[in-house]
Design a protein around this motif. Sequence first.
Motif, PDB file in Angstrom:
ATOM      1  N   PRO A  84       0.789  -1.228   0.000  1.00 27.53           N
ATOM      2  CA  PRO A  84       0.000   0.000   0.000  1.00 27.53           C
ATOM      3  C   PRO A  84       0.825   1.283   0.000  1.00 27.53           C
ATOM      4  CG  PRO A  84      -0.036  -1.013   2.163  1.00 27.53           C
ATOM      5  CD  PRO A  84       0.725  -1.928   1.269  1.00 27.53           C
ATOM      6  N   HIS A  85       2.124   1.207   0.326  1.00 32.99           N
ATOM      7  CA  HIS A  85       2.970   2.398   0.370  1.00 32.99           C
ATOM      8  C   HIS A  85       4.284   2.151  -0.358  1.00 32.99           C
ATOM      9  CE1 HIS A  85       0.273   2.984   3.826  1.00 32.99           C
ATOM     10  NE2 HIS A  85       0.355   4.249   3.508  1.00 32.99           N
ATOM     11  N   GLN A  86       4.935   3.259  -0.759  1.00 31.27           N
ATOM     12  CA  GLN A  86       6.219   3.134  -1.428  1.00 31.27           C
ATOM     13  C   GLN A  86       7.105   4.327  -1.119  1.00 31.27           C
ATOM     14  OE1 GLN A  86       5.512   2.886  -5.623  1.00 31.27           O
ATOM     15  NE2 GLN A  86       4.414   4.808  -5.708  1.00 31.27           N
ATOM     16  N   ILE A  87       8.405   4.085  -1.202  1.00 34.49           N
ATOM     17  CA  ILE A  87       9.414   5.131  -1.041  1.00 34.49           C
ATOM     18  C   ILE A  87      10.166   5.217  -2.360  1.00 34.49           C
ATOM     19  CG2 ILE A  87      11.503   5.846   0.160  1.00 34.49           C
ATOM     20  CD1 ILE A  87      10.653   4.029   2.472  1.00 34.49           C
ATOM     21  N   PHE A  88      10.260   6.396  -2.926  1.00 34.16           N
ATOM     22  CA  PHE A  88      11.071   6.584  -4.118  1.00 34.16           C
ATOM     23  C   PHE A  88      12.486   6.939  -3.682  1.00 34.16           C
ATOM     24  CE2 PHE A  88       6.789   7.634  -5.668  1.00 34.16           C
ATOM     25  CZ  PHE A  88       6.703   6.684  -6.671  1.00 34.16           C
ATOM     26  N   MET A  89      13.460   6.248  -4.253  1.00 32.75           N
ATOM     27  CA  MET A  89      14.861   6.493  -3.921  1.00 32.75           C
ATOM     28  C   MET A  89      15.432   7.517  -4.906  1.00 32.75           C
ATOM     29  SD  MET A  89      14.980   4.622  -1.308  1.00 32.75           S
ATOM     30  CE  MET A  89      16.703   4.584  -0.848  1.00 32.75           C
ATOM     31  N   ASN A  90      16.444   8.262  -4.473  1.00 32.20           N
ATOM     32  CA  ASN A  90      17.049   9.287  -5.319  1.00 32.20           C
ATOM     33  C   ASN A  90      17.843   8.689  -6.467  1.00 32.20           C
ATOM     34  OD1 ASN A  90      15.965  11.254  -3.688  1.00 32.20           O
ATOM     35  ND2 ASN A  90      17.802  11.443  -2.433  1.00 32.20           N
ATOM     36  N   ASP A  91      18.332   7.475  -6.295  1.00 28.59           N
ATOM     37  CA  ASP A  91      19.124   6.806  -7.309  1.00 28.59           C
ATOM     38  C   ASP A  91      18.803   5.315  -7.266  1.00 28.59           C
ATOM     39  OD1 ASP A  91      20.938   6.594  -9.353  1.00 28.59           O
ATOM     40  OD2 ASP A  91      22.650   7.355  -8.222  1.00 28.59           O
ATOM     41  N   THR A  92      19.236   4.590  -8.270  1.00 27.50           N
ATOM     42  CA  THR A  92      19.020   3.146  -8.309  1.00 27.50           C
ATOM     43  C   THR A  92      19.828   2.478  -7.200  1.00 27.50           C
ATOM     44  OG1 THR A  92      18.735   3.267 -10.692  1.00 27.50           O
ATOM     45  CG2 THR A  92      19.176   1.106  -9.779  1.00 27.50           C
ATOM     46  N   ALA A 146      12.471   2.126  -6.258  1.00 27.20           N
ATOM     47  CA  ALA A 146      11.443   2.300  -5.227  1.00 27.20           C
ATOM     48  C   ALA A 146      11.455   1.101  -4.292  1.00 27.20           C
ATOM     49  CB  ALA A 146      10.062   2.456  -5.855  1.00 27.20           C
ATOM     50  N   ILE A 147      11.027   1.346  -3.061  1.00 28.55           N
ATOM     51  CA  ILE A 147      10.875   0.295  -2.070  1.00 28.55           C
ATOM     52  C   ILE A 147       9.405   0.262  -1.683  1.00 28.55           C
ATOM     53  CG2 ILE A 147      11.506  -0.511   0.229  1.00 28.55           C
ATOM     54  CD1 ILE A 147      14.152   1.045  -0.157  1.00 28.55           C
ATOM     55  N   TYR A 148       8.797  -0.909  -1.810  1.00 28.32           N
ATOM     56  CA  TYR A 148       7.395  -1.088  -1.456  1.00 28.32           C
ATOM     57  C   TYR A 148       7.302  -1.549  -0.007  1.00 28.32           C
ATOM     58  CZ  TYR A 148       7.183  -1.190  -6.542  1.00 28.32           C
ATOM     59  OH  TYR A 148       7.333  -0.896  -7.870  1.00 28.32           O
ATOM     60  N   LEU A 149       6.499  -0.856   0.773  1.00 32.16           N
ATOM     61  CA  LEU A 149       6.319  -1.169   2.193  1.00 32.16           C
ATOM     62  C   LEU A 149       5.023  -1.940   2.376  1.00 32.16           C
ATOM     63  CD1 LEU A 149       7.390   2.282   3.645  1.00 32.16           C
ATOM     64  CD2 LEU A 149       8.805   0.269   3.234  1.00 32.16           C
ATOM     65  N   MET A 150       5.131  -3.144   2.899  1.00 26.48           N
ATOM     66  CA  MET A 150       3.969  -4.031   3.002  1.00 26.48           C
ATOM     67  C   MET A 150       3.085  -3.727   4.206  1.00 26.48           C
ATOM     68  SD  MET A 150       4.490  -5.605   0.367  1.00 26.48           S
ATOM     69  CE  MET A 150       5.649  -6.356  -0.730  1.00 26.48           C
ATOM     70  N   ASP A 151       3.678  -3.314   5.323  1.00 25.72           N
ATOM     71  CA  ASP A 151       2.880  -3.112   6.534  1.00 25.72           C
ATOM     72  C   ASP A 151       3.202  -1.788   7.235  1.00 25.72           C
ATOM     73  OD1 ASP A 151       5.385  -3.876   7.349  1.00 25.72           O
ATOM     74  OD2 ASP A 151       4.741  -5.546   8.581  1.00 25.72           O
ATOM     75  N   TYR A 152       3.440  -0.746   6.463  1.00 27.72           N
ATOM     76  CA  TYR A 152       3.724   0.580   7.003  1.00 27.72           C
ATOM     77  C   TYR A 152       2.463   1.168   7.626  1.00 27.72           C
ATOM     78  CZ  TYR A 152       4.930   5.544   7.021  1.00 27.72           C
ATOM     79  OH  TYR A 152       5.143   6.843   7.381  1.00 27.72           O
TER      80      TYR A 152
END
Length: 103
Positions: A30-38, A64-70
């Motif tokens: 349901p949530h994600q973090i976009f990273m500045n670089d690969t 991006a990192i997908y957060l499963m239970d944030y």
Amino acid sequence: MKKIFALAFLVFALATIASAQNSGMPEKAPHQIFMNDTIRSVQKVVYADDSTAIRYRLSDDGTAIYLMDYDGKRSVKVYFTDKTGLPTDVSKPHCHIHDRIEL
């Protein structure tokens, strides 16, 4: 009595079928973090305030990192290996953690 038994069996059968259908599908984040670089890999993702682990999955392209239970309220800290192989970490406040919307 036979009707109650038949109804109970039908409910059980439908629940078993529904469970089997969902078990093969990948979990949606349901949530994600976009990273500045690969990034190459993620070692762990934790809440910044108490270091409680958060389940995650790295996107296929490593951006991006997908957060499963944030919980949607707190800052997180990500420990990862960047594209050059250097282990590093970054903190992300809750305002930089976005709802994931699939197109």
